[in-house]
Enzyme design. Structure first.
Site, PDB file in Angstrom:
ATOM      1  N   ASN A 240       0.862  -1.183   0.000  1.00  0.00           N
ATOM      2  CA  ASN A 240       0.000   0.000   0.000  1.00  0.00           C
ATOM      3  C   ASN A 240       0.902   1.238   0.000  1.00  0.00           C
ATOM      4  O   ASN A 240       1.493   1.567   1.024  1.00  0.00           O
ATOM      5  CB  ASN A 240      -0.891  -0.032   1.260  1.00  0.00           C
ATOM      6  CG  ASN A 240      -1.686   1.247   1.431  1.00  0.00           C
ATOM      7  OD1 ASN A 240      -1.809   2.045   0.502  1.00  0.00           O
ATOM      8  ND2 ASN A 240      -2.236   1.432   2.630  1.00  0.00           N
ATOM      9  N   TRP A 241       0.983   1.868  -1.152  1.00  0.00           N
ATOM     10  CA  TRP A 241       1.876   3.040  -1.261  1.00  0.00           C
ATOM     11  C   TRP A 241       1.264   4.300  -0.664  1.00  0.00           C
ATOM     12  O   TRP A 241       1.922   5.340  -0.596  1.00  0.00           O
ATOM     13  CB  TRP A 241       2.223   3.311  -2.728  1.00  0.00           C
ATOM     14  CG  TRP A 241       3.134   2.292  -3.350  1.00  0.00           C
ATOM     15  CD1 TRP A 241       3.689   1.211  -2.727  1.00  0.00           C
ATOM     16  CD2 TRP A 241       3.601   2.264  -4.699  1.00  0.00           C
ATOM     17  NE1 TRP A 241       4.466   0.501  -3.606  1.00  0.00           N
ATOM     18  CE2 TRP A 241       4.435   1.133  -4.833  1.00  0.00           C
ATOM     19  CE3 TRP A 241       3.397   3.069  -5.812  1.00  0.00           C
ATOM     20  CZ2 TRP A 241       5.061   0.793  -6.027  1.00  0.00           C
ATOM     21  CZ3 TRP A 241       4.021   2.731  -7.005  1.00  0.00           C
ATOM     22  CH2 TRP A 241       4.847   1.609  -7.115  1.00  0.00           C
ATOM     23  N   LYS A 242      -0.002   4.243  -0.307  1.00  0.00           N
ATOM     24  CA  LYS A 242      -0.718   5.417   0.219  1.00  0.00           C
ATOM     25  C   LYS A 242      -0.547   6.595  -0.754  1.00  0.00           C
ATOM     26  O   LYS A 242      -0.418   6.372  -1.948  1.00  0.00           O
ATOM     27  CB  LYS A 242      -0.232   5.759   1.625  1.00  0.00           C
ATOM     28  CG  LYS A 242      -0.169   4.536   2.529  1.00  0.00           C
ATOM     29  CD  LYS A 242       0.010   4.894   3.959  1.00  0.00           C
ATOM     30  CE  LYS A 242       0.272   3.634   4.766  1.00  0.00           C
ATOM     31  NZ  LYS A 242       0.108   3.825   6.185  1.00  0.00           N
TER      32      LYS A 242
ATOM     33  N   HIS B 282      -9.447   1.203   5.088  1.00  0.00           N
ATOM     34  CA  HIS B 282      -8.173   1.412   5.772  1.00  0.00           C
ATOM     35  C   HIS B 282      -8.409   2.393   6.918  1.00  0.00           C
ATOM     36  O   HIS B 282      -9.221   3.317   6.801  1.00  0.00           O
ATOM     37  CB  HIS B 282      -7.149   1.975   4.778  1.00  0.00           C
ATOM     38  CG  HIS B 282      -5.759   1.990   5.322  1.00  0.00           C
ATOM     39  ND1 HIS B 282      -5.333   2.938   6.224  1.00  0.00           N
ATOM     40  CD2 HIS B 282      -4.715   1.153   5.130  1.00  0.00           C
ATOM     41  CE1 HIS B 282      -4.079   2.694   6.549  1.00  0.00           C
ATOM     42  NE2 HIS B 282      -3.670   1.610   5.897  1.00  0.00           N
TER      43      HIS B 282
ATOM     44  N   GLU C  69      -6.840   4.834   7.905  1.00  0.00           N
ATOM     45  CA  GLU C  69      -6.643   6.253   7.562  1.00  0.00           C
ATOM     46  C   GLU C  69      -7.888   6.821   6.882  1.00  0.00           C
ATOM     47  O   GLU C  69      -8.196   8.002   7.040  1.00  0.00           O
ATOM     48  CB  GLU C  69      -5.396   6.406   6.667  1.00  0.00           C
ATOM     49  CG  GLU C  69      -4.129   6.181   7.490  1.00  0.00           C
ATOM     50  CD  GLU C  69      -2.934   5.691   6.686  1.00  0.00           C
ATOM     51  OE1 GLU C  69      -2.967   5.737   5.441  1.00  0.00           O
ATOM     52  OE2 GLU C  69      -1.963   5.237   7.326  1.00  0.00           O
TER      53      GLU C  69
ATOM     54  N   GLU D 275      -5.396  -4.867  10.740  1.00  0.00           N
ATOM     55  CA  GLU D 275      -4.377  -3.831  10.901  1.00  0.00           C
ATOM     56  C   GLU D 275      -4.658  -3.048  12.182  1.00  0.00           C
ATOM     57  O   GLU D 275      -5.511  -2.132  12.179  1.00  0.00           O
ATOM     58  CB  GLU D 275      -4.421  -2.853   9.720  1.00  0.00           C
ATOM     59  CG  GLU D 275      -4.103  -3.489   8.386  1.00  0.00           C
ATOM     60  CD  GLU D 275      -3.486  -2.484   7.429  1.00  0.00           C
ATOM     61  OE1 GLU D 275      -2.389  -2.748   6.944  1.00  0.00           O
ATOM     62  OE2 GLU D 275      -4.084  -1.416   7.191  1.00  0.00           O
TER      63      GLU D 275
ATOM     64  N   GLY E 285       2.548   2.246  10.777  1.00  0.00           N
ATOM     65  CA  GLY E 285       3.584   3.267  10.661  1.00  0.00           C
ATOM     66  C   GLY E 285       4.315   3.589  11.955  1.00  0.00           C
ATOM     67  O   GLY E 285       5.073   4.547  12.015  1.00  0.00           O
TER      68      GLY E 285
ATOM     69  N   SER F 225       3.365  -2.103  10.420  1.00  0.00           N
ATOM     70  CA  SER F 225       4.803  -2.152  10.684  1.00  0.00           C
ATOM     71  C   SER F 225       5.463  -3.483  10.305  1.00  0.00           C
ATOM     72  O   SER F 225       6.373  -3.947  10.993  1.00  0.00           O
ATOM     73  CB  SER F 225       5.093  -1.788  12.141  1.00  0.00           C
ATOM     74  OG  SER F 225       4.754  -0.430  12.367  1.00  0.00           O
TER      75      SER F 225
ATOM     76  N   GLY G 125       4.779   1.398   4.617  1.00  0.00           N
ATOM     77  CA  GLY G 125       6.079   2.058   4.436  1.00  0.00           C
ATOM     78  C   GLY G 125       7.116   1.214   3.713  1.00  0.00           C
ATOM     79  O   GLY G 125       7.776   1.697   2.780  1.00  0.00           O
TER      80      GLY G 125
HETATM   81  C1  PEP Z   1      -0.775   0.301   6.096  1.00  0.00           C
HETATM   82  O1  PEP Z   1      -0.912   1.519   6.071  1.00  0.00           O
HETATM   83  O2  PEP Z   1      -1.611  -0.432   5.570  1.00  0.00           O
HETATM   84  C2  PEP Z   1       0.390  -0.232   6.776  1.00  0.00           C
HETATM   85  C3  PEP Z   1       0.385  -1.478   7.108  1.00  0.00           C
HETATM   86  O3  PEP Z   1       1.422   0.661   7.014  1.00  0.00           O
HETATM   87  P1  PEP Z   1       2.860   0.314   7.656  1.00  0.00           P
HETATM   88  O4  PEP Z   1       3.332  -0.983   7.050  1.00  0.00           O
HETATM   89  O5  PEP Z   1       3.724   1.475   7.256  1.00  0.00           O
HETATM   90  O6  PEP Z   1       2.663   0.203   9.117  1.00  0.00           O
END
Ligand code: PEP
Length: 285
Positions: A44-46, A132, A134, A202, A208, A246, A268
């Site tokens: 997921n590049w966001k 998600h 976010e 998640e 993050g 993470s 990330g």
């Molecule tokens: C995400 O935003 O879906 C995610 C898992 O981010 P990260 O790996 O950066 O925690």
């Protein structure tokens, strides 16, 4: 993504033979891990990257895939909307799929700024990330919105990756399971079938942050999700449940060995070609 009758048969036979190991958990998973199925690694590049970066990562992955000398997991990349076409074209002749990070809950029409599931499918996406955290927090998306989006995605034969996860406050109040199971129940459209979607667990506090739940905690939550799925779809054992939050080259192998973890959703680290490739290689299927 549509599992063959043979896999169904193998799954059912192994379910009969399976006796869950004794654990300290009160929620043993009712299905065996689908070890015969490939894991899915989703990036997921966001809202990150640009043309040059997107090209570098997608073309780099395609090259690494060509040079790989062992079986790899399923991979899907989810760039932001402007780069979906570019990444699609770079990956067209590879096994890597692409996905969007959101879709409209409306079918089509006067909804300025939105992108429909039909359009997302049309440009070659296989997946769409929905719900998600976010989007839930910044854009106030509710379970009802996510359910409506999932319904239009299914109509277009897009596979939704439906995200659920508890906040830190919910975790600290001992409400993890209650929180994620109500998100699960309320975000799934009626009549959804087991093979039509994926779940991504998640924890909001892990995204993050560099912190992750312990392996026991992940196993417990994934077991609870699997058990709840058993009340909603059949056979629930075939719906992949990804872990996200993470994930890094340092923890991916351990996480992917956990029962009922069928892959990972990576934020990330999916923006760093070598780290993402290390995570892909951490899957032993
Ligand atoms: C995400 O935003 O879906 C995610 C898992 O981010 P990260 O790996 O950066 O925690």
């Amino acid at each position: 993504y549509l599992y063959s009758p043979l896999l169904f048969a193998i799954g059912s036979a192994s379910t009969l033979l399976y006796s869950p190991p004794a654990t300290r958990h009160s929620l043993p998973p009712p299905f065996p891990p689908m070890s015969s199925r490939k894991k899915l690694i989703a990036g997921n590049w966001k809202m990150n990257g640009n043309r040059v970066e997107a090209t570098r990562i997608a073309a780099g992955l395609a090259r690494k895939l060509t040079d790989a000398d062992r079986p790899l997991p399923r991979i899907t990349l989810c760039p932001s909307f402007p780069y979906l076409g570019l990444v699609h074209d770079l990956l067209e002749n590879t096994a890597i799929k692409i996905g969007a990070q959101n879709c409209s809950e409306y079918l089509e029409g006067s909804y300025t700024g939105e992108a429909s599931a039909k359009q997302i499918k049309d440009i070659g996406c296989a997946h769409v990330i929905l719900g998600h955290s976010e989007r839930r927090s910044h854009f106030k998306e509710t379970n009802a919105n996510i359910k409506a989006k999932a319904a239009v995605a299914l109509k277009e034969k897009l596979i939704p990756i439906i995200c659920i996860g508890e906040t830190l406050a919910q975790k600290e109040a001992g409400q993890t399971i209650t929180a994620i199971l109500s998100q699960l129940r309320e975000s799934l459209p009626k009549d959804i079938r087991a093979e039509q979607f994926l779940i991504a667990y998640e924890p909001v506090w892990a995204i993050g942050s560099g912190s992750t739940p312990t392996c026991e905690e992940i196993e417990h939550v994934h077991g609870a999700i699997r058990q709840e799925l058993g009340k909603i779809v059949s056979p629930a054992g075939i719906t992949p449940i990804l872990y996200g939050g993470s994930v890094s080259p340092a923890n991916a192998k351990e996480i992917m060995k956990i029962q009922n973890v069928n892959g990972v959703l990576v934020g990330g680290a999916s923006l760093k070609l070598d780290e993402f490739w290390d995570i892909i290689q951490s899957s032993d299927e």
